[in-house]
Write an enzyme that holds these catalytic residues in place. Structure first.
Site, PDB file in Angstrom:
ATOM      1  N   ASP A  47      23.880  27.334  26.144  1.00 44.69           N
ATOM      2  CA  ASP A  47      23.335  26.992  25.224  1.00 44.69           C
ATOM      3  C   ASP A  47      22.060  27.023  24.490  1.00 44.69           C
ATOM      4  O   ASP A  47      21.274  27.344  25.530  1.00 44.69           O
ATOM      5  CB  ASP A  47      23.578  26.223  26.217  1.00 44.69           C
ATOM      6  CG  ASP A  47      22.947  24.685  24.722  1.00 44.69           C
ATOM      7  OD1 ASP A  47      23.789  24.210  24.166  1.00 44.69           O
ATOM      8  OD2 ASP A  47      21.831  23.930  24.939  1.00 44.69           O
TER       9      ASP A  47
ATOM     10  N   GLU B  83      24.356  30.741  21.587  1.00 44.35           N
ATOM     11  CA  GLU B  83      24.787  29.336  20.562  1.00 44.35           C
ATOM     12  C   GLU B  83      22.906  29.709  20.330  1.00 44.35           C
ATOM     13  O   GLU B  83      22.158  29.836  21.059  1.00 44.35           O
ATOM     14  CB  GLU B  83      24.508  28.309  21.401  1.00 44.35           C
ATOM     15  CG  GLU B  83      24.317  27.541  20.071  1.00 44.35           C
ATOM     16  CD  GLU B  83      24.396  26.291  20.721  1.00 44.35           C
ATOM     17  OE1 GLU B  83      24.239  25.058  19.178  1.00 44.35           O
ATOM     18  OE2 GLU B  83      23.865  26.116  21.410  1.00 44.35           O
TER      19      GLU B  83
END
Length: 592
Positions: free
Chosen positions: A255, A292
């Site tokens: 993330d 990401e």
């Protein structure tokens, strides 16, 4: 750790004790022994499993930073877990796609708590055959690390080695991965290493896990480059490697890696990439790291021996933004830049739209171009929906609530036949009517109020009325977001599901659609971007984005061209160089 060994890193502590509780028994407090490097250790003859908690300098009992299991929630004691007890049925598993690896296959983003009404890993397993029929190669689980309360997205996790107990705990994750592998599906686990949630984060009580020298949207950054950072980096890397070794996962989705602030060399991500590569060689199967990143910088997926961070692939939000803007005509916020002519065509073969050009949303130039001679399309994930993008709308509206079915069919066709690694968001494949809303279940009233008022204030700045912003803490918000599997029996939903499954099947059938060379993709758009033709070898993906029937020029089409797939086959015809498509329609055509 072995069942009879307990250890913890607490370099500044003068004393560390451990509370040990046999299940249902009396708590015994035992002092730990100081070890080199700031570690503390205890060998116990207590038979496993047992619960335990640490007391640093006589303080309140705290869960283990490396806890594998938190059966009483993130504030309770940890419980031992024997990862070797599971009898695996995936012996000989070569990795996704027969050993070709996760990247390049079809990903499916799944949230355990709303994929089924039961909201557990075992309940999710009962629906895996649906994914097999769809043609999914890799299930990407949203975070399962233990987080506060019963329901949540998982990005407020605080126990990075544990599996959320309401999902079934660590044993359930092993069962889920095993079941996926036995069906030929790989598993990618979403992990959050850039911050911990606000409730249950006890890491600062143990050591310098965070630093004020780096800040993130959630507060101080992880200490990746200061005093004590060697152990912090080992802590994070140890969590990542454990999922591969003990739980047999095939990939990790990292993330918001742009918030992993690290001024040292090598960068933490490059270091992690090299460690994962070593484990991959040892296990004899491909392992992947999918980032990401908001940087729009190919350094993320550049190999470490070339000075990059070595990620196998990264999410590409520019693909989403370009598709969303072209289909919905929305131009608010960060969609404004993507409304310019030619943006969709550029993004479908050049990866990033913001590749060194001005970003009005960020107020500066942004990104770097991707060199097609050194990067492949499969290194970038393309998608029409994600958990983030849906919930960035006040009501959690899915794309199917914003466009016609034909427009969604266009969006699906463009990313599922692109050179990128495609990712479907759960329920998207049948145009699920259930929204995807942001929900939490924090137990602290002040934190619950802060989340509630903060989210409403955030959306008010973008013009949404407060009453249209669901209360994240209300149980009904989670319940509304649970997929309604009965919709599959309804004709409109069944038609969309058939379309998605057909696109995936054609992707597998035609080598031209798995060719991820960026310089082999060409995209031509009509005036006003009302139509688009994407070249994929001998195949053409022809989309009519307007609401009117349109004759679209397709050079080389010829009378013997085959219409492989069409959203509206009865109304799709062609002449020598023209494909006639009804409004909001798309077709996959193979030249003779």
């Amino acid at each position: 750790m072995p069942d009879n060994e307990i250890h913890v890193w607490a370099p500044a502590a003068r004393r560390v004790d451990v509370d040990i509780e046999a299940l249902g028994g009396v708590v015994t407090t035992v002092p730990m022994s100081r070890q080199p490097g700031g570690w503390w250790a205890l060998t116990t003859d207590r038979p496993a499993p047992f619960d335990y908690a640490f007391r640093v300098d006589g303080g309140a009992p705290l869960p283990d930073p490396r806890s594998a299991w938190q059966p009483r929630g993130v504030h309770g004691p940890s419980r031992t877990f024997d990862a070797a007890a599971h009898s695996w049925g995936d012996v000989g598993w070569p990795g996704p796609r027969g050993g070709a690896g996760a990247v390049g296959g079809v990903f499916y983003e799944l949230h355990v708590g709303t994929f089924t009404s039961g909201g557990t890993l075992d309940a999710a397993t009962s629906r895996l055959d649906h994914l097999v029929a769809l043609g999914v190669d890799v299930v990407e689980l949203m975070p399962v690390a233990a987080f506060p309360g019963r329901w949540g997205w998982g990005y407020d996790g605080v126990d990075l080695y544990a599996v959320h107990d309401p999902y079934g705990g660590p044993a359930a994750l092993q069962r889920f991965v095993d079941a996926c592998h036995q069906r030929g599906i790989g598993v990618c686990l979403d992990v959050v290493y850039n911050h911990l949630g606000p409730s249950g984060n006890y890491l600062p009580r143990f050591g310098p896990y965070f630093t004020e020298r780096h800040t993130t949207p959630w507060g101080p950054g992880l200490n990746l480059d200061g005093d004590g950072s060697t152990e912090v980096r080992r802590f994070l890397a140890g969590s990542a490697l454990r999922w591969f070794r003990d739980f047999h996962v095939d990939a990790l989705r990292l993330d918001a890696v742009h918030e992993l602030r690290d001024d040292s060399t090598p960068h933490f991500l490059a270091d992690l990439s090299d460690q994962v590569a070593a484990v991959s060689r040892k296990l004899g199967r491909p392992l992947a790291l999918v980032a990401e990143s908001d940087l729009n910088d190919p350094v993320v997926v550049t190999p470490t021996d070339q000075g990059g961070w070595g990620m196998t692939a990264q999410w590409d939000d520019d693909v989403h933004h370009a598709l969303h803007t072209a289909l919905t005509a929305e131009t608010q916020g960060y969609y404004a830049d993507f409304a310019a002519p030619g943006v969709l065509a550029k993004t479908l073969h050049e990866v990033f739209f913001h590749d060194g050009r001005w970003s009005s949303f960020r107020g500066r130039t942004w990104g770097q171009p991707v060199d097609p001679s050194s990067h492949r399309g499969a290194q970038f994930l393309g998608y029409l929906q994600t958990h983030d993008q849906d919930a960035n709308r006040a009501g959690g509206d899915r794309i199917s609530s914003c466009v016609t079915p034909g427009q969604q069919a266009i969006g699906a066709a463009l990313y599922l036949t692109s050179a990128y690694t495609p990712m479907v968001f759960m329920g998207e494949e049948w145009a699920a009517s259930t929204p995807w809303q942001y929900f939490t279940s924090f137990e602290e009233p002040e934190l619950a109020d802060a989340v509630r008022t903060g989210r409403r204030a955030e959306f008010a700045q973008h013009g949404w009325a407060e009453e249209n912003v669901p209360d994240p803490q209300a149980p009904a918000t989670r319940d509304r977001s649970v997929l309604d599997w009965s919709e599959l029996a309804q004709p409109a939903h069944a038609r969309m599901l058939h379309w998605y499954a057909s696109l995936v099947a054609e992707r597998r059938r035609h080598a031209d659609l798995t060719d991820d060379r960026l310089d082999a993709v060409a995209v031509e758009a009509g005036d006003g971007d009302d139509w688009l033709v994407m070249t994929r070898g001998r195949l053409r993906v022809v989309a009519n984005l307007s609401a009117e029937r349109t004759d679209i020029p397709v050079p080389g089409l010829g009378p013997d061209a085959e219409i492989v797939l069409a959203w509206d086959p009865a109304a799709t015809t062609h002449t020598d160089d023209l494909l006639r498509l009804p409004g909001h329609s798309v077709a996959l055509v193979r030249l003779a």
